[in-house]
Every structure is written in structure tokens, then in C-alpha cells.
Scaffold this active site. Sequence first.
Site, mmCIF file in Angstrom:
data_model
loop_
_atom_site.group_PDB
_atom_site.id
_atom_site.type_symbol
_atom_site.label_atom_id
_atom_site.label_comp_id
_atom_site.label_asym_id
_atom_site.label_seq_id
_atom_site.Cartn_x
_atom_site.Cartn_y
_atom_site.Cartn_z
ATOM 1 N N TYR A 1 -10.577 -10.296 -7.078
ATOM 2 C CA TYR A 1 -9.747 -10.136 -8.274
ATOM 3 C C TYR A 1 -10.074 -11.188 -9.334
ATOM 4 O O TYR A 1 -9.789 -10.976 -10.515
ATOM 5 C CB TYR A 1 -8.266 -10.188 -7.896
ATOM 6 N N ARG B 1 -1.572 -1.760 -6.643
ATOM 7 C CA ARG B 1 -1.738 -2.922 -5.758
ATOM 8 C C ARG B 1 -2.765 -3.881 -6.347
ATOM 9 O O ARG B 1 -2.558 -5.095 -6.374
ATOM 10 C CB ARG B 1 -2.148 -2.457 -4.364
ATOM 11 N N ARG C 1 0.840 -1.191 0.000
ATOM 12 C CA ARG C 1 0.000 0.000 0.000
ATOM 13 C C ARG C 1 0.879 1.247 0.000
ATOM 14 O O ARG C 1 2.066 1.182 0.329
ATOM 15 C CB ARG C 1 -0.917 0.014 1.225
ATOM 16 N N HIS D 1 -4.219 -9.831 3.299
ATOM 17 C CA HIS D 1 -5.656 -9.908 3.551
ATOM 18 C C HIS D 1 -5.926 -10.917 4.657
ATOM 19 O O HIS D 1 -5.383 -12.022 4.631
ATOM 20 C CB HIS D 1 -6.415 -10.334 2.288
ATOM 21 N N HIS E 1 -3.217 3.217 -5.273
ATOM 22 C CA HIS E 1 -3.707 1.906 -4.851
ATOM 23 C C HIS E 1 -4.024 1.013 -6.044
ATOM 24 O O HIS E 1 -4.113 -0.214 -5.901
ATOM 25 C CB HIS E 1 -4.946 2.072 -3.967
ATOM 26 N N LYS F 1 -1.904 -2.525 7.522
ATOM 27 C CA LYS F 1 -3.312 -2.386 7.876
ATOM 28 C C LYS F 1 -3.671 -3.392 8.960
ATOM 29 O O LYS F 1 -3.321 -4.567 8.875
ATOM 30 C CB LYS F 1 -4.181 -2.613 6.636
#
Length: 336
Positions: free
Chosen positions: A318, A286, A152, A309, A283, A177
Amino acid sequence: MYSDFKPSMDDIRPSVPQQPVRFMDQLRRHMRDSGYAWKTEKTYIHWIRRFIVFHNKKHPQQLSATHVEQYLSYLGNERQCSPATQRIALNALVYLFVKFMGIKLELLNYRKANPKRRLPVVLTHHEVSQILEQLTGNYRLMVELLYGSGIRLNELLNLRIKDLDFELNTITVRSGKGDKDRVTLLPLSLKTVLKAQIQQVEKLHQRDIEDGFGEVYMPYALARKYPSAAKELAWQFVFPATRIGADPRSGVLRRHHLHESCLRKAVGKARTKSGITKLVRCHTFRHSFATRLLQQGYDLRTIQKLLGHSDVKTTEIYTHVLGRGAMGVISPIDSP
């Protein structure tokens, strides 16, 4: 020579009094005691301020669930905010009333709008190359890292020299994150230019030391635990700011990392010059990293780990971007 360049350090929490008197300072102190992330704190404070201003700056103790409903209705109808934005505002107000002031909102009749699923914008490998052709120097290197490692923007900016392992070809992301650490790949094609960048940082750092500076911001209590580490090369940012500024918490003059707006502007100009009409943000690279790995045949679990994630369902989106099912299935008629 050096100026108070505050925007470069806007990811450092400002100090609050130990015994705060002002309402907002009390609220900030409560969030920090509860362990909330700095971005969450800024977001909640933003929406709580707007809520108070909307009700003619009345003290929240004078407000109730009815006032919350009125404000959320205003966001949805007059302001036409998206369901996601309404949900963030609601979370901030629930924190204000329930967790901070201890006031229950059980009679809240507000009905949240159903969140709409949005597919991320992705670039093809060729489109990424077109944008890279319009970038030079550190901006090109930074975008290459975003696309080549899937990190990120804030993770990129917070990279320290010690986080790059040229032997194992890995990048360690610290406090990503969810305040989680993870390891992702360091592109082999970038090793030479990254080493050259570190040499430039070393020269800049040495000059700062000679000028009486050279200390870098240390997260949490590491500055007390390792008093001399702040001036070590290993702790310096890979992409330092062009100017020295004052730390908003302590007032100490130091060189922070490059501000995110610099790269965002560079990416915006590069997209325009390349002629790409897609809405490209930092972003986006990414997202493009993830879809490129899917195209190359890597499994979702591997991609999930590299992206950091917590749920594989987040990574599965995706497969929809590529026009495949949740399991990455290709139609039999399209098979070779």
C-alpha cells in the site's frame, strides 16, 4: 413461503459419505481430513475436474507428469491464463498426484511463468463517499463496514451479533483467512445504525421461531457442544438472508447470511451511477481502508494487525499505491 435457496449457503461444505466410493468424494474426504479450507477445497476440485476433462475424462491413475505439463502449457498458451492462475492449477494437481495418490512428479519439466506484481485498485475517500451516496439500507451499511473496518467480504457476511462489541468498539473476525481470529475496529459513526440493524434481526429471528424455524448454522461441532445456541440471538448473522433455505449438509431449513452476489451487484450498480471508471470490487474497500490509514499517518504494523496480514511485506504494497517507498518515505522537496 420458504424455498430451498441453496446459493445462500454455498459456503457450507456439502456432506460426503464416510466410506466414499466415487473418486471425487474420496478426494474431498482426504482434503477435509487434512484440514484444508472450504475455499481451497472448491478451488482444487475445480481445477482437477478441468484437468480430467482436458484428458478425455481418463482416470488420474492413468495420467502422469507429462499430462500435467500438457495441461499447464494449454492454460498458458491456448487459454492465456495469468501466471497466478497457472500456479493455482499446478498446486491443485500437485495435491492430486503427490498428496492424494502418492505419485511423485519429480520429472515435471514445466517452467512456471514469473508472477507479475499488481498494485491493488484503491479509491480516494471522496470516491468512496460518491459510491455510498448511491447505496441505501443494508447495502450502504455493509460497504461502510468494509471501508471502515477493512474486513473481507466473507468476513463481513459471517459476522454474528456476538462479534460486535459496542463497549470496546471492536469487531471480532472469526476464522478469517488462514482460519485465524483477529480484532479490528468498529467505526463509531456506525454504532447507532448497527444497533438498529440488530433490532431488525431480532424481530426477524422471533418471527422465524414462531414459524417453527429460528436455528442458525453453527460451525464445526458447536451445534453438538451447545445444542441450544443455534437459536440464540447472539449467534444470528448480522446480515441475514431474505429467505430460508436448506442446509446442503444436513437438509435442515434455516436462515443463513446474505449471499455475496447481492452486495457485489449493488456495488457494481453504485459504481456505474457514481460515474467512477475504476474497477471497483467489494475487496477494493479493504484496499482503500489500508491506504486511508497510511495517509492519516498510522504505521504499517498497526495496519498489518487490523488487516490480519501474517507478513508485513503484504501490507507494504500500500505504500507503493501511495507513490512512496517501502518505508513510507515522502520526498524532501514535497515536505511542507
